[in-house]
Design a protein around this motif. Structure first.
Motif, PDB file in Angstrom:
ATOM      1  N   LEU A   1       0.830  -1.204   0.000  1.00  0.00           N
ATOM      2  CA  LEU A   1       0.000   0.000   0.000  1.00  0.00           C
ATOM      3  C   LEU A   1       0.867   1.258   0.000  1.00  0.00           C
ATOM      4  CD1 LEU A   1      -2.828   1.256   0.180  1.00  0.00           C
ATOM      5  CD2 LEU A   1      -2.639   1.105   2.680  1.00  0.00           C
ATOM      6  N   ILE A   2       1.938   1.243   0.786  1.00  0.00           N
ATOM      7  CA  ILE A   2       2.857   2.385   0.839  1.00  0.00           C
ATOM      8  C   ILE A   2       3.510   2.606  -0.510  1.00  0.00           C
ATOM      9  CG2 ILE A   2       5.026   3.226   1.828  1.00  0.00           C
ATOM     10  CD1 ILE A   2       4.224   1.786   4.433  1.00  0.00           C
ATOM     11  N   LEU A   3       3.968   1.517  -1.136  1.00  0.00           N
ATOM     12  CA  LEU A   3       4.612   1.622  -2.448  1.00  0.00           C
ATOM     13  C   LEU A   3       3.663   2.224  -3.482  1.00  0.00           C
ATOM     14  CD1 LEU A   3       6.458  -1.834  -2.583  1.00  0.00           C
ATOM     15  CD2 LEU A   3       7.486   0.412  -2.173  1.00  0.00           C
ATOM     16  N   VAL A   4       2.408   1.773  -3.458  1.00  0.00           N
ATOM     17  CA  VAL A   4       1.416   2.259  -4.426  1.00  0.00           C
ATOM     18  C   VAL A   4       1.051   3.711  -4.138  1.00  0.00           C
ATOM     19  CG1 VAL A   4      -0.941   1.958  -5.271  1.00  0.00           C
ATOM     20  CG2 VAL A   4       0.495  -0.047  -4.867  1.00  0.00           C
ATOM     21  N   MET A   5       0.877   4.048  -2.864  1.00  0.00           N
ATOM     22  CA  MET A   5       0.477   5.409  -2.493  1.00  0.00           C
ATOM     23  C   MET A   5       1.523   6.438  -2.906  1.00  0.00           C
ATOM     24  SD  MET A   5      -1.230   4.865   1.275  1.00  0.00           S
ATOM     25  CE  MET A   5      -1.299   6.630   1.563  1.00  0.00           C
ATOM     26  N   VAL A   6       2.802   6.071  -2.807  1.00  0.00           N
ATOM     27  CA  VAL A   6       3.864   6.992  -3.221  1.00  0.00           C
ATOM     28  C   VAL A   6       3.990   7.013  -4.740  1.00  0.00           C
ATOM     29  CG1 VAL A   6       6.333   7.507  -3.060  1.00  0.00           C
ATOM     30  CG2 VAL A   6       5.101   6.642  -1.056  1.00  0.00           C
ATOM     31  N   LEU A   7       3.722   5.866  -5.380  1.00  0.00           N
ATOM     32  CA  LEU A   7       3.878   5.773  -6.832  1.00  0.00           C
ATOM     33  C   LEU A   7       2.792   6.555  -7.576  1.00  0.00           C
ATOM     34  CD1 LEU A   7       5.466   4.488  -9.153  1.00  0.00           C
ATOM     35  CD2 LEU A   7       3.928   2.516  -9.019  1.00  0.00           C
ATOM     36  N   ILE A   8       1.566   6.549  -7.056  1.00  0.00           N
ATOM     37  CA  ILE A   8       0.441   7.201  -7.751  1.00  0.00           C
ATOM     38  C   ILE A   8       0.698   8.687  -7.999  1.00  0.00           C
ATOM     39  CG2 ILE A   8      -1.966   7.905  -7.486  1.00  0.00           C
ATOM     40  CD1 ILE A   8      -2.543   5.177  -6.276  1.00  0.00           C
ATOM     41  N   PRO A   9       1.078   9.479  -6.987  1.00  0.00           N
ATOM     42  CA  PRO A   9       1.334  10.902  -7.282  1.00  0.00           C
ATOM     43  C   PRO A   9       2.515  11.124  -8.214  1.00  0.00           C
ATOM     44  CG  PRO A   9       1.944  10.360  -5.019  1.00  0.00           C
ATOM     45  CD  PRO A   9       1.186   9.203  -5.545  1.00  0.00           C
ATOM     46  N   VAL A  10       3.520  10.251  -8.145  1.00  0.00           N
ATOM     47  CA  VAL A  10       4.672  10.370  -9.046  1.00  0.00           C
ATOM     48  C   VAL A  10       4.216  10.190 -10.493  1.00  0.00           C
ATOM     49  CG1 VAL A  10       6.852   9.324  -9.760  1.00  0.00           C
ATOM     50  CG2 VAL A  10       6.370   9.639  -7.324  1.00  0.00           C
ATOM     51  N   ILE A  11       3.406   9.160 -10.737  1.00  0.00           N
ATOM     52  CA  ILE A  11       2.892   8.909 -12.089  1.00  0.00           C
ATOM     53  C   ILE A  11       1.951  10.035 -12.520  1.00  0.00           C
ATOM     54  CG2 ILE A  11       1.465   7.365 -13.488  1.00  0.00           C
ATOM     55  CD1 ILE A  11       2.517   5.041 -11.855  1.00  0.00           C
ATOM     56  N   ALA A  12       1.144  10.518 -11.588  1.00  0.00           N
ATOM     57  CA  ALA A  12       0.198  11.589 -11.910  1.00  0.00           C
ATOM     58  C   ALA A  12       0.928  12.864 -12.337  1.00  0.00           C
ATOM     59  CB  ALA A  12      -0.692  11.875 -10.706  1.00  0.00           C
ATOM     60  N   ILE A  13       2.001  13.209 -11.647  1.00  0.00           N
ATOM     61  CA  ILE A  13       2.775  14.411 -11.994  1.00  0.00           C
ATOM     62  C   ILE A  13       3.397  14.273 -13.372  1.00  0.00           C
ATOM     63  CG2 ILE A  13       4.816  15.755 -11.387  1.00  0.00           C
ATOM     64  CD1 ILE A  13       4.174  15.174  -8.453  1.00  0.00           C
ATOM     65  N   ILE A  14       3.950  13.065 -13.660  1.00  0.00           N
ATOM     66  CA  ILE A  14       4.544  12.824 -14.976  1.00  0.00           C
ATOM     67  C   ILE A  14       3.487  12.960 -16.067  1.00  0.00           C
ATOM     68  CG2 ILE A  14       5.614  11.072 -16.452  1.00  0.00           C
ATOM     69  CD1 ILE A  14       7.068  10.023 -14.019  1.00  0.00           C
ATOM     70  N   GLY A  15       2.282  12.414 -15.802  1.00  0.00           N
ATOM     71  CA  GLY A  15       1.196  12.507 -16.776  1.00  0.00           C
ATOM     72  C   GLY A  15       0.752  13.940 -17.012  1.00  0.00           C
ATOM     73  N   LEU A  16       0.678  14.727 -15.941  1.00  0.00           N
ATOM     74  CA  LEU A  16       0.261  16.129 -16.069  1.00  0.00           C
ATOM     75  C   LEU A  16       1.283  16.949 -16.855  1.00  0.00           C
ATOM     76  CD1 LEU A  16      -1.155  16.827 -12.486  1.00  0.00           C
ATOM     77  CD2 LEU A  16      -2.455  16.614 -14.605  1.00  0.00           C
TER      78      LEU A  16
ATOM     79  N   ARG B   1      13.153   7.940 -15.385  1.00  0.00           N
ATOM     80  CA  ARG B   1      14.247   7.401 -14.576  1.00  0.00           C
ATOM     81  C   ARG B   1      14.411   8.225 -13.301  1.00  0.00           C
ATOM     82  NH1 ARG B   1      17.565   3.580 -16.152  1.00  0.00           N
ATOM     83  NH2 ARG B   1      19.549   3.232 -15.097  1.00  0.00           N
ATOM     84  N   LEU B   2      14.329   9.558 -13.442  1.00  0.00           N
ATOM     85  CA  LEU B   2      14.428  10.433 -12.279  1.00  0.00           C
ATOM     86  C   LEU B   2      13.270  10.191 -11.314  1.00  0.00           C
ATOM     87  CD1 LEU B   2      15.972  12.767 -10.954  1.00  0.00           C
ATOM     88  CD2 LEU B   2      14.508  14.350 -12.237  1.00  0.00           C
ATOM     89  N   ALA B   3      12.078   9.965 -11.871  1.00  0.00           N
ATOM     90  CA  ALA B   3      10.903   9.690 -11.031  1.00  0.00           C
ATOM     91  C   ALA B   3      11.086   8.383 -10.259  1.00  0.00           C
ATOM     92  CB  ALA B   3       9.654   9.615 -11.896  1.00  0.00           C
ATOM     93  N   PHE B   4      11.689   7.392 -10.943  1.00  0.00           N
ATOM     94  CA  PHE B   4      11.956   6.121 -10.259  1.00  0.00           C
ATOM     95  C   PHE B   4      12.919   6.334  -9.099  1.00  0.00           C
ATOM     96  CE2 PHE B   4      15.075   2.691  -9.776  1.00  0.00           C
ATOM     97  CZ  PHE B   4      14.262   1.700  -9.252  1.00  0.00           C
ATOM     98  N   TYR B   5      13.960   7.136  -9.316  1.00  0.00           N
ATOM     99  CA  TYR B   5      14.918   7.405  -8.247  1.00  0.00           C
ATOM    100  C   TYR B   5      14.226   8.055  -7.055  1.00  0.00           C
ATOM    101  CZ  TYR B   5      18.657   6.522 -11.645  1.00  0.00           C
ATOM    102  OH  TYR B   5      19.492   5.949 -12.560  1.00  0.00           O
ATOM    103  N   CYS B   6      13.358   9.026  -7.322  1.00  0.00           N
ATOM    104  CA  CYS B   6      12.635   9.700  -6.246  1.00  0.00           C
ATOM    105  C   CYS B   6      11.744   8.722  -5.489  1.00  0.00           C
ATOM    106  CB  CYS B   6      11.800  10.849  -6.816  1.00  0.00           C
ATOM    107  SG  CYS B   6      12.767  12.199  -7.511  1.00  0.00           S
ATOM    108  N   TRP B   7      11.027   7.899  -6.251  1.00  0.00           N
ATOM    109  CA  TRP B   7      10.151   6.891  -5.633  1.00  0.00           C
ATOM    110  C   TRP B   7      10.961   5.926  -4.782  1.00  0.00           C
ATOM    111  CZ3 TRP B   7       9.849   1.509  -6.872  1.00  0.00           C
ATOM    112  CH2 TRP B   7       8.774   0.842  -6.271  1.00  0.00           C
ATOM    113  N   PHE B   8      12.099   5.494  -5.288  1.00  0.00           N
ATOM    114  CA  PHE B   8      12.973   4.565  -4.562  1.00  0.00           C
ATOM    115  C   PHE B   8      13.477   5.194  -3.270  1.00  0.00           C
ATOM    116  CE2 PHE B   8      17.160   2.889  -3.552  1.00  0.00           C
ATOM    117  CZ  PHE B   8      16.962   1.526  -3.598  1.00  0.00           C
ATOM    118  N   ILE B   9      13.973   6.420  -3.361  1.00  0.00           N
ATOM    119  CA  ILE B   9      14.544   7.087  -2.191  1.00  0.00           C
ATOM    120  C   ILE B   9      13.488   7.344  -1.126  1.00  0.00           C
ATOM    121  CG2 ILE B   9      15.599   9.250  -1.406  1.00  0.00           C
ATOM    122  CD1 ILE B   9      17.064   9.326  -4.113  1.00  0.00           C
ATOM    123  N   LEU B  10      12.252   7.601  -1.548  1.00  0.00           N
ATOM    124  CA  LEU B  10      11.177   7.875  -0.596  1.00  0.00           C
ATOM    125  C   LEU B  10      10.653   6.612   0.076  1.00  0.00           C
ATOM    126  CD1 LEU B  10       9.116  10.555  -2.549  1.00  0.00           C
ATOM    127  CD2 LEU B  10      10.488  10.933  -0.479  1.00  0.00           C
TER     128      LEU B  10
END
Length: 258
Positions: free
Chosen positions: A190-205, A218-227
């Protein structure tokens, strides 16, 4: 006071530990990413030989590097938990060669297990034709064994256990707490998905896709990983410690100090 294993208390304790040690955990996550990317760079640009032997050698090197990084991260978490009020040195978080070797063996055993599952899946598909049934059975089997054996790495780090012994210990501490452990890992997903959703949403916007925004992805993946990576690893280590305390029926030091 004896503390039985509790999912809510485990997440709360993990969150408290993360808050107290957020900076070193994030910094080490960044270092881990850099080391992995450096190994990938060597593989892609330094080695020109595409032979099977060369590829296997680099896969083995990557396995060793990833095992060493994973163990050192767990050692860092344990050190931060056990020496919260004491100074420690960099050498305190470095795994020994024996630990790294034991983790590599676990990785190889995991690969063999996956290969066996693939073999039986292909065999069943060709001879019985029950594709969906075999997929469900394999999924349940993988989930069950993964949850029962996930803490073997913790025992390798904490007790310097051998591969087989660490697997036995992991199965032992999860024996009476399988569904609670499943609940913890459901929260992790749930934590992984909750952090991933806004990351994907920002990229889409921003209008990026895989064709014109490879670097952004790739940068978004790094941010998601670090968080997410530090918190997930802390949850796993705290779950391990609490299961050990619960199984041994001893004082839960984590609950008393966090």
């Amino acid at each position: 006071m004896y503390h039985p294993f509790s999912v809510a208390e485990t997440i709360k304790t993990a969150w408290n530990i993360l808050k107290k040690n957020f900076v070193p955990l994030v910094v080490y996550s960044v270092i881990s990413l850099f080391i992995n990317e450096f190994v990938e760079f060597l593989k892609a640009f330094i080695v020109l030989d595409d032979s099977m032997v060369t590829q296997m050698v680099f896969i083995f090197i990557q396995l060793i590097v990833q095992c060493f990084i994973g163990l050192s991260f767990y050692k860092l978490i344990l050190t931060l938990m056990d020496k919260a009020y004491y100074e420690f040195e960099f050498k305190d978080i470095l795994p020994s060669f024996k630990m790294t070797f034991n983790f590599v063996v676990i990785g190889i055993l995991t690969g063999i297990f996956v290969a066996i599952l693939v073999f039986f899946y292909v065999l069943g598909k060709r001879n019985l034709g029950y594709d969906r049934l075999f997929e469900i059975i394999e999924l349940i089997l993988v989930l069950y064994i993964s949850l029962r054996s996930i803490f073997c790495i913790c025992f390798i780090v904490d007790d310097d256990s051998s591969p087989i012994e660490s697997l036995r210990q992991s199965f032992e501490i999860t024996k009476d707490n399988f569904f609670k452990t499943l609940g913890v890992f459901a929260i992790i997903i749930l934590i992984l998905v909750m952090v991933l959703i806004p990351v994907i949403a920002i990229i889409g916007l921003l209008g990026f896709d895989e064709d014109n925004g490879g670097f952004v992805f790739r940068l978004a993946f790094y941010c998601w990983f670090i968080l997410t990576f530090p918190f997930i690893q802390v949850i796993i280590m705290v779950t391990y410690r609490k299961l050990v305390y619960s199984h041994q029926d001893v004082d839960d030091d984590l609950s008393e100090t966090n």
